[in-house]
Motif scaffolding. Structure first.
Motif, PDB file in Angstrom:
ATOM      1  N   ALA A 169      57.605  45.105  40.647  1.00 30.24           N
ATOM      2  CA  ALA A 169      58.605  45.950  41.301  1.00 30.24           C
ATOM      3  C   ALA A 169      59.420  46.702  40.263  1.00 30.24           C
ATOM      4  CB  ALA A 169      59.522  45.089  42.169  1.00 30.24           C
ATOM      5  N   PHE A 170      59.837  45.992  39.239  1.00 30.58           N
ATOM      6  CA  PHE A 170      60.705  46.599  38.223  1.00 30.58           C
ATOM      7  C   PHE A 170      59.970  47.731  37.511  1.00 30.58           C
ATOM      8  CE2 PHE A 170      63.421  46.469  34.390  1.00 30.58           C
ATOM      9  CZ  PHE A 170      64.640  46.514  35.023  1.00 30.58           C
ATOM     10  N   VAL A 171      58.736  47.465  37.101  1.00 27.94           N
ATOM     11  CA  VAL A 171      58.000  48.469  36.323  1.00 27.94           C
ATOM     12  C   VAL A 171      57.632  49.673  37.193  1.00 27.94           C
ATOM     13  CG1 VAL A 171      55.888  48.881  35.032  1.00 27.94           C
ATOM     14  CG2 VAL A 171      57.154  46.791  34.675  1.00 27.94           C
ATOM     15  N   THR A 172      57.184  49.383  38.419  1.00 27.29           N
ATOM     16  CA  THR A 172      56.753  50.492  39.273  1.00 27.29           C
ATOM     17  C   THR A 172      57.920  51.426  39.595  1.00 27.29           C
ATOM     18  OG1 THR A 172      55.289  48.885  40.275  1.00 27.29           O
ATOM     19  CG2 THR A 172      55.405  51.037  41.311  1.00 27.29           C
ATOM     20  N   THR A 173      59.066  50.833  39.965  1.00 29.00           N
ATOM     21  CA  THR A 173      60.197  51.710  40.285  1.00 29.00           C
ATOM     22  C   THR A 173      60.681  52.427  39.032  1.00 29.00           C
ATOM     23  OG1 THR A 173      61.616  49.785  40.083  1.00 29.00           O
ATOM     24  CG2 THR A 173      61.049  50.471  42.282  1.00 29.00           C
ATOM     25  N   LYS A 231      62.019  54.117  44.418  1.00 25.40           N
ATOM     26  CA  LYS A 231      62.954  53.195  45.042  1.00 25.40           C
ATOM     27  C   LYS A 231      62.580  52.947  46.495  1.00 25.40           C
ATOM     28  CE  LYS A 231      66.613  51.623  43.002  1.00 25.40           C
ATOM     29  NZ  LYS A 231      66.255  50.928  41.757  1.00 25.40           N
ATOM     30  N   SER A 232      62.172  53.990  47.212  1.00 23.33           N
ATOM     31  CA  SER A 232      61.864  53.832  48.630  1.00 23.33           C
ATOM     32  C   SER A 232      60.395  53.521  48.860  1.00 23.33           C
ATOM     33  CB  SER A 232      62.260  55.086  49.396  1.00 23.33           C
ATOM     34  OG  SER A 232      63.646  55.220  49.407  1.00 23.33           O
ATOM     35  N   ALA A 233      59.672  53.169  47.811  1.00 24.84           N
ATOM     36  CA  ALA A 233      58.291  52.700  47.940  1.00 24.84           C
ATOM     37  C   ALA A 233      57.412  53.674  48.700  1.00 24.84           C
ATOM     38  CB  ALA A 233      58.259  51.314  48.605  1.00 24.84           C
ATOM     39  N   GLN A 234      57.393  54.927  48.275  1.00 23.21           N
ATOM     40  CA  GLN A 234      56.511  55.901  48.895  1.00 23.21           C
ATOM     41  C   GLN A 234      55.251  56.060  48.064  1.00 23.21           C
ATOM     42  OE1 GLN A 234      57.422  57.549  52.000  1.00 23.21           O
ATOM     43  NE2 GLN A 234      58.553  55.646  51.725  1.00 23.21           N
ATOM     44  N   MET A 260      68.519  48.733  49.850  1.00 25.77           N
ATOM     45  CA  MET A 260      68.095  49.375  48.603  1.00 25.77           C
ATOM     46  C   MET A 260      66.966  50.366  48.812  1.00 25.77           C
ATOM     47  SD  MET A 260      66.624  47.943  45.025  1.00 25.77           S
ATOM     48  CE  MET A 260      64.935  48.073  45.544  1.00 25.77           C
ATOM     49  N   VAL A 261      65.965  50.003  49.614  1.00 24.67           N
ATOM     50  CA  VAL A 261      64.852  50.921  49.797  1.00 24.67           C
ATOM     51  C   VAL A 261      65.301  52.184  50.531  1.00 24.67           C
ATOM     52  CG1 VAL A 261      63.023  49.228  49.652  1.00 24.67           C
ATOM     53  CG2 VAL A 261      64.140  49.631  51.829  1.00 24.67           C
ATOM     54  N   LEU A 326      60.315  54.326  56.414  1.00 25.27           N
ATOM     55  CA  LEU A 326      61.019  55.118  55.400  1.00 25.27           C
ATOM     56  C   LEU A 326      60.331  56.460  55.234  1.00 25.27           C
ATOM     57  CD1 LEU A 326      61.574  52.377  52.690  1.00 25.27           C
ATOM     58  CD2 LEU A 326      63.363  53.532  53.962  1.00 25.27           C
ATOM     59  N   ALA A 327      59.000  56.418  55.263  1.00 22.64           N
ATOM     60  CA  ALA A 327      58.240  57.647  55.096  1.00 22.64           C
ATOM     61  C   ALA A 327      58.535  58.617  56.230  1.00 22.64           C
ATOM     62  CB  ALA A 327      56.756  57.323  55.048  1.00 22.64           C
TER      63      ALA A 327
END
Lengths: 630, 490
Positions: A169-173, A231-234, A260-261, A326-327
């Motif tokens: 999570a940390f690296v991807t964001t 952050k919003s995992a798109q 957060m997302v 979110l999308a």
């Protein structure tokens, strides 16, 4: 507004988090209820700002903060407007309920001071993020919430997959954040300010004066949008959110569903509202930016929903659903219209509530049956009636069944796509919504209605304790009524939109019919068995593709993780060990040698000390004399 | 005869004079708390008065008191924002040292507190003095009490030897100062700083050879106290030998008295705009910081390491003075505050370790972070701050000095300063690593956090580090105001 509410709403939880370990020393109960109290107080401060923001009023407070030399300052600034106050109230209000729920859910865990510290620090960071009026503060809080998210995903640090998911999570964001930081610094270096309003004004001036092309605005906005994607995992940075579900369930509810997302969605909504408003920057001028957002939103919505169809983890299904919802918000914001913007933030509000509800319900189930696997559940309706009925409300709201909140907000989203005439995105939205209804029914069926698994049939299950069911009931109650808030939300934001058109209503009806119909056939009614579909060649291949998440994770691991691994292996052998280490050793040796020289002066003998004194005066005098003469 | 030293100094003098009575009462009755409470109360009261006086000076301008008819020969008190700023720091650190001493000092407290009060009174007197003779009297008051405090544990040979060395070299420094004053009196016929400034800072004296003799003697004399290279050699012996709260005072604020005197005289009487001393002082400044940092690298004794690091920071402040621009002076002034508070924090935290383990050896303190978490976290905050980590206070003053240096064309010196900061990161990180990440030594295993009185100053200073670190604006405003006054002065 209570005095200093705009500051205290986030300073209280931030500072309060530091004292969590202290209160836990006085006792576990003291620490837990201290945490609940801190967030509740912050919530009171946040909610007290609602009247000030009513009607779309914006109020900015700026104070000098960091020196830029002389009288130039980077200012600390706070913005009180409908969007920021709404987000702050969600973060602290839902946060308070979830902290309360944690008292029950986390009761038997170890490392509670760490848990409550991160939760409070997160709530403070999130509230600070939305109240900020400049990009620098936004970025700092953005990283604070990222850090807390990492710490909480990896909460069960003894489990390997938990630490792995935290790092992922940390690296991807971080990929998105890097883009965002570049965007922010681009704006700062060319405009000399971080403040939203000033950035907007100066951009507009530069554009009208012809000092700057539209390309610059597009570039910086796209880079900042990169942060929102992470952050919003798109798509393509959505991979971390499903894995993040190994964290404690209240964390999933608060950070990975309600707040957060949403930060990415908030950021885009904030840019559109404050930095690049429609009046100064016409949507036609920034068409590429809006189209990118709409397309990424539409695609992600549909893709995530398909993956939600096949997951067998009670929390992952909801995680895919979160990505998908979110999308939808992004897609609506990308429509570049007031309707789209209003729909986006309306859906933020309703989604925060019903998704937190669903996660907390899932938590109650996990608490009772000690497994995340949907196949090991079933028949829980009998044992956990409160959880079942509140989940039902959540599922129906998520699916957009009237008159629950999801129906009203999703209508506005679809309406915005129709109004903009964006047919592809409209179709993706409708498709995603149909799938949403299907996987929601599947989830509900597998958890509560299906024939109980052998384990449950034998041992039964117990309803969650009161600290957990009370937040569920409150959130369910809110879900029932929030849909009717639409006119109030219109008054509050100062944006009034017309009611849904006939096509929108027909689309909604179609979604419910198709989605509900398929869901009934496969699950509730049991007419068609899912195994039959999987047995067909196409169905089997599709199932495999979805279970493997379109192989996106695999590709990332092959290309980035393994690739970097190999690259760094080469670098280690040839650069690190030979060049850098050698250089470091040379420096340390040279320094040690130099120190030995100075050590000889430092004898501690008074005679030598005094001679140093006299020599010093002599050198000073000689230097001055040479300066005067020369 | 009565004379008004302004409220802050009046209070301090009266409370200091009375303090032996309380000490006597405390000893006779056997109530130790009496001496403790009196000292803390005295410092707290003076701090509150100093704060009100600071805002008064900030709004109404400097307070000037002349004792006699003739300003040329009278005793003068001159209190401006600079004087109040450093006096506030002196009293604040004094207060924290007094609080810490409640738990730390175990013997002869009735003698200890009056000496501490005398030392702080002397320092505040130096800050408030408007003529050089008064300054010299308070200077000696501070010096004599600090010799005694260094030798406070007189049964310990190390302390006596260090104190004696300190006495000898300080006396030489004081002689240089006195010598410079006699030259000044011979040239102008007064020791009143304001009149000296009017007379000398006009440009005529700038071509005069004797002006530079005076500057050299003053820099050397105050340089001894401030531990400027090559006058620093007494410091690494004296500071570690003293009890830890006194080390905190000596390294935190006593050496800043010399710096203050240099700031005062070199800006008022010999401004670098007229007198050509900038480059010379800058050379000495970089030598000072380099020697301090290099020597600190390989120390085994935690307090000796901290003492050498103080020398390095004096180098940064002297460089800020030699830059002689508003930004440079402001950076130097802010660094006075930051270094005073952080070095006090480090010495107090080190004192807490030493109190618990009875060793000053860094290797024997390994792993103490596990048994004394609060003190160790406070120590780490201080170490990170002085290493210049952004988000903590010292970062801002170091950055300000560097920026001002580049603006003023002191690029070479600034580069040396940056290299020095990098070196200092090495030994601060080594300390933090030893404290937290090495397996605990036998002595560290038995340690535990000290009493409330020892924890409180650590927490207060840590909070200060973070507050200035994340919200530096008000502090920058203050030091920029003072720096503007200093540069604009005659």
């Amino acid at each position: 507004m209570l005095p200093y509410a705009a500051w205290l709403s986030w300073v209280i939880p931030l500072v309060g988090s530091l004292f969590v370990p202290l209160f836990f020393r006085l006792g576990k109960k003291v620490g837990e209820w201290y945490s609940v109290a801190v967030v509740a107080i912050a919530a009171v401060f946040s909610i007290s700002m609602i009247p000030d923001a009513w009607g779309g009023a914006a109020q900015v407070i700026r104070v000098p903060w960091l020196p830029l030399g002389g009288d130039a300052w980077v200012e600390a600034s706070i913005l009180i407007d409908p969007l920021s106050v709404m987000m702050a109230s969600i973060a602290t209000g839902v946060g308070a309920l979830i902290i309360l729920y944690s008292v029950g859910y986390m009761a038997r865990e170890e490392g509670l001071p760490r848990y409550y510290f991160f939760m409070l620090f997160f709530i403070g960071g999130m509230t600070g993020l939305v109240m900020a009026e400049n990009f620098l503060q936004l970025y700092i809080f953005w990283e604070i919430v990222g850090l807390c998210s990492y710490g909480l995903i990896s909460f069960y640090y003894k489990k390997k997959e938990a630490t792995h998911a935290g790092i992922k999570a940390f690296v991807t964001t971080r990929v998105g954040d890097a883009a965002m930081l570049i965007g922010i610094l681009l704006l700062f270096t060319s405009l000399g300010t971080f403040n939203y309003f000033e950035v907007g004004e100066r951009l507009h001036e530069a554009l009208t004066a012809g000092n700057m092309g539209v390309g610059f605005v597009l570039l910086s906005m796209l880079l900042i949008f990169g942060g929102a994607v992470g952050k919003s995992a798109q798509f393509p940075l959505h991979v971390w959110l499903p894995d993040a579900m190994v964290g404690p369930t209240p964390v999933s509810a608060l950070i990975h569903a309600a707040t957060m997302v949403k930060a990415g969605v908030y950021l885009v909504a904030r840019l559109i509202l404050t930095v690049i408003p429609f009046e100064a920057f016409s949507p036609a001028m920034l068409a590429e930016w809006y189209t990118t957002i709409a397309l990424i939103g539409g695609l992600t919505a549909f893709m995530a929903a398909t993956m939600g169809l096949v997951s067998n983890d009670i929390k992952r299904v909801i995680a895919y659903s979160t990505i998908s919802q979110l999308a939808l918000m992004f897609a609506a914001l990308g429509m570049a219209s007031e309707v789209g913007w209003f729909g986006g933030i309306f859906h933020i509000l309703s989604h925060s509530i019903f998704k937190a509800l669903l996660f907390l319900a899932a938590g109650a189930v996990i608490h009772a049956v000690h497994t995340n696997n949907l196949d090991e559940m079933g028949g829980l309706r009998r044992y956990m009636p409160i959880t079942f009925w509140t989940s039902l409300i959540g599922v129906l709201a998520l699916s957009g069944v009237p008159p629950l909140s999801g129906f009203w907000s999703k209508d506005v989203l679809i309406e915005s796509a129709l109004e903009a005439g964006n047919v592809p995105v409209y179709l993706l939205m409708v498709g995603a919504s149909i799938l949403t209804f299907i996987y929601s029914l599947r989830w509900l069926y597998k958890v509560f209605l299906a024939p109980p698994s052998p384990h449950i049939a034998e041992h039964g299950a117990h309803e969650a304790p009161k600290v957990m069911t009370i937040p569920l009931i409150i959130l369910a109650g809110l879900t029932l009524v929030v849909g009717f808030f639409e006119p109030f939300l219109g008054d509050y934001t100062g944006i009034h939109i017309a009611g849904p058109s006939m096509v929108t209503l027909l689309s909604s009806a179609a979604i419910l019919l198709v989605g509900g119909g398929v869901g009934y056939l496969f699950y509730i009614g049991g007419v068609v068995r899912p195994e039959q579909v999987r047995a067909t060649p196409i169905g089997g291949a599709l199932h495999k593709l979805l279970v493997n998440r379109y192989y996106i994770d695999d590709i990332y691991y092959k290309v980035f993780v393994d690739g970097f691994d190999r690259l760094s292996g080469v670098l280690l052998r040839f650069v690190e060990l030979r060049v850098i280490d050698g250089f470091n050793y040379a420096i340390s040796k040279a320094t040690t040698a130099a120190v030995q020289v100075f050590r000889n002066i430092q004898t501690g003998e008074s005679n030598i000390n005094l001679s140093g004194f006299i020599i010093g005066i002599a050198i000073l005098l000689l230097l001055f004399i040479s300066l005067i003469l020369g | 005869m009565s004379f008004d030293f302004t409220p802050t100094l009046n209070t301090l003098i009266i409370l200091t004079v009375i303090s032996p009575l309380f000490s006597y009462a405390s000893r006779r009755t056997g109530v130790r708390l009496l001496a403790d409470a009196y000292a803390i109360m005295a410092f707290a009261a003076s701090l509150i008065i100093a704060l009100t006086q600071f805002s008064e000076v900030a709004t109404n301008g400097p307070i000037i008191r002349v004792a006699g008819e003739d300003p040329l020969t009278s005793t003068v008190i001159y209190v401006d924002q600079l004087a109040m700023y450093v006096a506030g720091i002196f009293i604040f650190i004094g207060l924290l040292a007094a609080i810490f001493s409640v738990g730390y000092i175990e013997e002869r407290k009735p003698e200890y507190y009056p000496l501490l009060l005398t030392m702080v009174t002397g320092m505040v007197g130096v800050a408030f003095a408007g003529d050089l003779f008064l300054l010299f009297i308070f200077w000696e008051m501070m010096s004599i009490s600090s010799y005694l405090l260094v030798a406070f544990r007189y049964r310990n040979w190390e302390a006596v030897e260090a104190s004696f060395k300190y006495l000898i070299i300080s006396a030489a420094g004081a002689a240089a100062i006195l010598f410079a004053m006699s030259f000044l009196y011979g040239m102008v016929g007064t020791l009143n700083i304001a009149i000296l400034a009017e007379t000398l800072a006009t440009g005529v004296a700038a071509g005069e050879f004797w002006s530079y003799v005076i500057i050299a003697l003053l820099v050397a004399g105050f340089g001894v106290n401030a531990a400027m290279f090559p006058f620093h050699s007494w410091l690494p012996d004296a500071h570690p030998a003293a009890p830890s709260p006194i080390s905190a005072m000596l390294s935190g604020v006593v050496i800043k008295t010399g710096i203050y005197a240099l700031f005062r005289i070199m800006t008022f009487v010999f401004p670098a705009t007229l007198f050509d001393w900038s480059i010379v002082l800058a050379i000495f400044a970089v030598l000072t910081m380099t020697v301090g940092n290099l020597m600190a690298l390989l120390q085994e004794d935690i307090k000796r390491l901290l003492a050498f690091s103080s020398i390095a920071h004096i180098g940064y402040i002297l460089l800020a003075l030699s830059i002689f621009s508003v930004g440079g002076l402001a950076g130097g002034l802010l660094h006075i505050l930051n270094h005073a508070s952080m070095k006090a924090l480090l010495f107090l935290a080190a004192g807490a370790f030493i109190h618990a383990t009875a060793t000053r050896n860094i290797d024997e303190l390994a792993g103490i972070g596990r048994t004394m978490p609060i003190s160790a976290v406070a120590f780490t905050i201080g170490a990170f701050s002085l290493a210049g980590i952004p988000g903590l206070n010292t970062f801002w003053s170091e950055a300000q000095i560097i920026i001002a240096g580049i603006e003023a064309g002191f690029t070479v010196f600034v580069v040396i300063m940056i290299i020095n900061i990098l070196i200092s990161v090495a030994y601060y990180l080594r300390l933090v690593q030893t404290i937290f990440f090495k397996p605990p030594s036998e002595k560290a295993m038995k340690a535990h956090d000290g009493s409330v009185s020892m924890i409180t100053p650590l927490i207060l200073l840590s909070i200060l580090a973070i507050v200035i670190g994340v919200y530096p604006a008000p502090f920058f405003k203050t030091v920029f105001n003072i720096a503007r006054i200093l540069i604009a002065s005659p």
